[in-house]
Design a protein around this motif. Sequence first.
Motif, PDB file in Angstrom:
ATOM      1  N   TYR A  51      -6.377   1.203  30.150  1.00 19.32           N
ATOM      2  CA  TYR A  51      -5.833   0.988  28.802  1.00 19.32           C
ATOM      3  C   TYR A  51      -6.390   1.964  27.764  1.00 19.32           C
ATOM      4  O   TYR A  51      -6.097   1.840  26.574  1.00 19.32           O
ATOM      5  CB  TYR A  51      -6.091  -0.454  28.338  1.00 19.32           C
ATOM      6  CG  TYR A  51      -7.549  -0.841  28.287  1.00 19.32           C
ATOM      7  CD1 TYR A  51      -8.379  -0.445  27.238  1.00 19.32           C
ATOM      8  CD2 TYR A  51      -8.118  -1.600  29.307  1.00 19.32           C
ATOM      9  CE1 TYR A  51      -9.706  -0.801  27.194  1.00 19.32           C
ATOM     10  CE2 TYR A  51      -9.451  -1.966  29.279  1.00 19.32           C
ATOM     11  CZ  TYR A  51     -10.240  -1.568  28.222  1.00 19.32           C
ATOM     12  OH  TYR A  51     -11.573  -1.903  28.193  1.00 19.32           O
TER      13      TYR A  51
ATOM     14  N   HIS B 211      -8.394  -5.913  25.214  1.00 16.59           N
ATOM     15  CA  HIS B 211      -7.837  -4.561  25.027  1.00 16.59           C
ATOM     16  C   HIS B 211      -6.705  -4.312  26.009  1.00 16.59           C
ATOM     17  O   HIS B 211      -5.745  -3.607  25.693  1.00 16.59           O
ATOM     18  CB  HIS B 211      -8.935  -3.503  25.227  1.00 16.59           C
ATOM     19  CG  HIS B 211      -9.998  -3.522  24.171  1.00 16.59           C
ATOM     20  ND1 HIS B 211     -11.144  -4.256  24.285  1.00 16.59           N
ATOM     21  CD2 HIS B 211     -10.055  -2.908  22.954  1.00 16.59           C
ATOM     22  CE1 HIS B 211     -11.887  -4.093  23.206  1.00 16.59           C
ATOM     23  NE2 HIS B 211     -11.251  -3.289  22.377  1.00 16.59           N
TER      24      HIS B 211
ATOM     25  N   GLU C  35      -3.473  -3.136  24.041  1.00 12.97           N
ATOM     26  CA  GLU C  35      -3.094  -1.717  24.143  1.00 12.97           C
ATOM     27  C   GLU C  35      -1.823  -1.524  24.971  1.00 12.97           C
ATOM     28  O   GLU C  35      -0.949  -0.744  24.600  1.00 12.97           O
ATOM     29  CB  GLU C  35      -4.245  -0.900  24.749  1.00 12.97           C
ATOM     30  CG  GLU C  35      -5.510  -0.886  23.908  1.00 12.97           C
ATOM     31  CD  GLU C  35      -5.284  -0.353  22.495  1.00 12.97           C
ATOM     32  OE1 GLU C  35      -4.467   0.570  22.320  1.00 12.97           O
ATOM     33  OE2 GLU C  35      -5.912  -0.882  21.549  1.00 12.97           O
TER      34      GLU C  35
END
Length: 409
Positions: free
Chosen positions: A94, A133, A137
Motif C-alpha cells: 500500500y 493503511h 490507501e
Amino acid sequence: MKDYFTMDDFNFEDKVVLVRVDVNSPIDPVSGFILDYSRFEAHRQTLKELKNAKVVILAHQSRPGKRDFLPLRPHALVFTKILGKRVKFVPDLYCDYAIEAIKNLKAGEYLMLQNTRFYSEEYCLKKNFENTHIVKELSKLGDYYINDAFAAAHREQTTLVGFKKALPMIAGRLMEKEITMLTRFLDFEKRPKIAVLGGAKVEDSLKIANKFLENGTVDKILTGGVVALFFLMAEGYELGEGSEEYVKKNFENYEKLVSLSKELLKKYGEQIERPSDVVINVEGRRKGIRVEDLPSKYPIYDIGLDTAIRYQNILKNARAIILNGPMGVFELPEFALGTVEVFRGVIHNAALKIAGGGHTIAALEKLGLSRYFDHISTGGGALISFLAGERMPAIEALRESYKHFGHLK
C-alpha cells in the motif's frame, strides 16, 4: 435470493478491481518452486472475466514463522502461465511503489501485490480494519473489491473483511460457487443424506459429525481412516501397539477425542457406521482382520473389504453425499482398496456429490474421479467451519457490504 453482490451485478470494464484470492500453496523448500497449481486454477474464471478491467490481486502465502512464508513473485508467474497474460509483481502492498503501479495500470492488465501477511495490519487485533493503511490507501484507488478467497473465509483479517464499507464487496465466481453448493447440500431435502468422514483430521470430523447429527443434516455418517480408529476406541476396542503408538504420538488430546467420540456414539450410535473389519500393515503386506480380533501389534492402514462393501450398499440409496477424507493410507497402493471401493460407491450414484479436504482431493485426482463430483471445495478449515455452522467473517462482510451499497445494484 442472494444477500450479497456477485460479479453479475456490475460492469468492470476499465475499472480498478481489487481481487482477494487464496493461492496459499505447498512450496519446495530447496528450489522455492510452487508444487501444486490447483488453487490458482480455481480462480481462473474470476480473473478471466475481468479481462477488460485493471486488476489488482491480493493474496497471502503461509504465515509468520513458517519456512514457506515468502514473497509472491512465484505466484505471479504461475498466474501468468494460467491466464496466458503477464501478471506483474510489485513487492509492496500500500506504499508508494504499489500506489504508482496501480495508477499506471491499463485496462486488461494484471498486477499482484506483496504477501498481505508481511504486514502487521493484516492481523488488526483491535478489529479496527477500516482504519488501516491497507484499506485507506487501496480503496482510494479501487472501484470494486472482489473476494474470491473462500479457503480463508473463516479468517477475520484486514484484506478479507476490511473493505466492506470502503468499496462494494463482491463474491468472485469461486466464492459464489462454494457458498451456493455447500448451502445446497446443507438445505437439500431429499433423503437419505450421507457424510463420509475419514482421514486424520479427527477433531474437525467430530465437530462436523456432531453438528450434522444434531441438526438432522445427514441420516448416516460412514467413518474411515483415523476417524474410525477413535470411534473403535470409544467402543472399547484395544487397537494394539502399532495403532495406539501412532494415536498417542500424533494426538496430544487423544483422550479428549476418545471421550467426544463416546458421547457421539451414546447419542447417535445407530447413525454412525464403524468398520467391522480392518486391514493391518504386516511389514508392507495387506492383511484383513475382524475388529473382534484386535488388538494387533501391527498398525491399521485401511478399512476391510466387508466394511467397504457395506458402505457401498449404504451409499447406493443416498440422494446427497458429502465426502471428506480417505478410508486409509491410500498413498500406498497395497492399502488403497478401502478408499477406492468407497469412493467408487460415491460416484456410482446419481446423488448430489460434494467433496472437500486436501487428502480427499489428492485421492480423487490420483484415482481420476474428480469429474464425477458436482462440487469439489477448495476449503480446508473454511469448509469445516461452514459445514459446522460456525461464523464465517469474510462471508458476513460480503453481506454487510451488500446492505451498505445495496442502492448501487
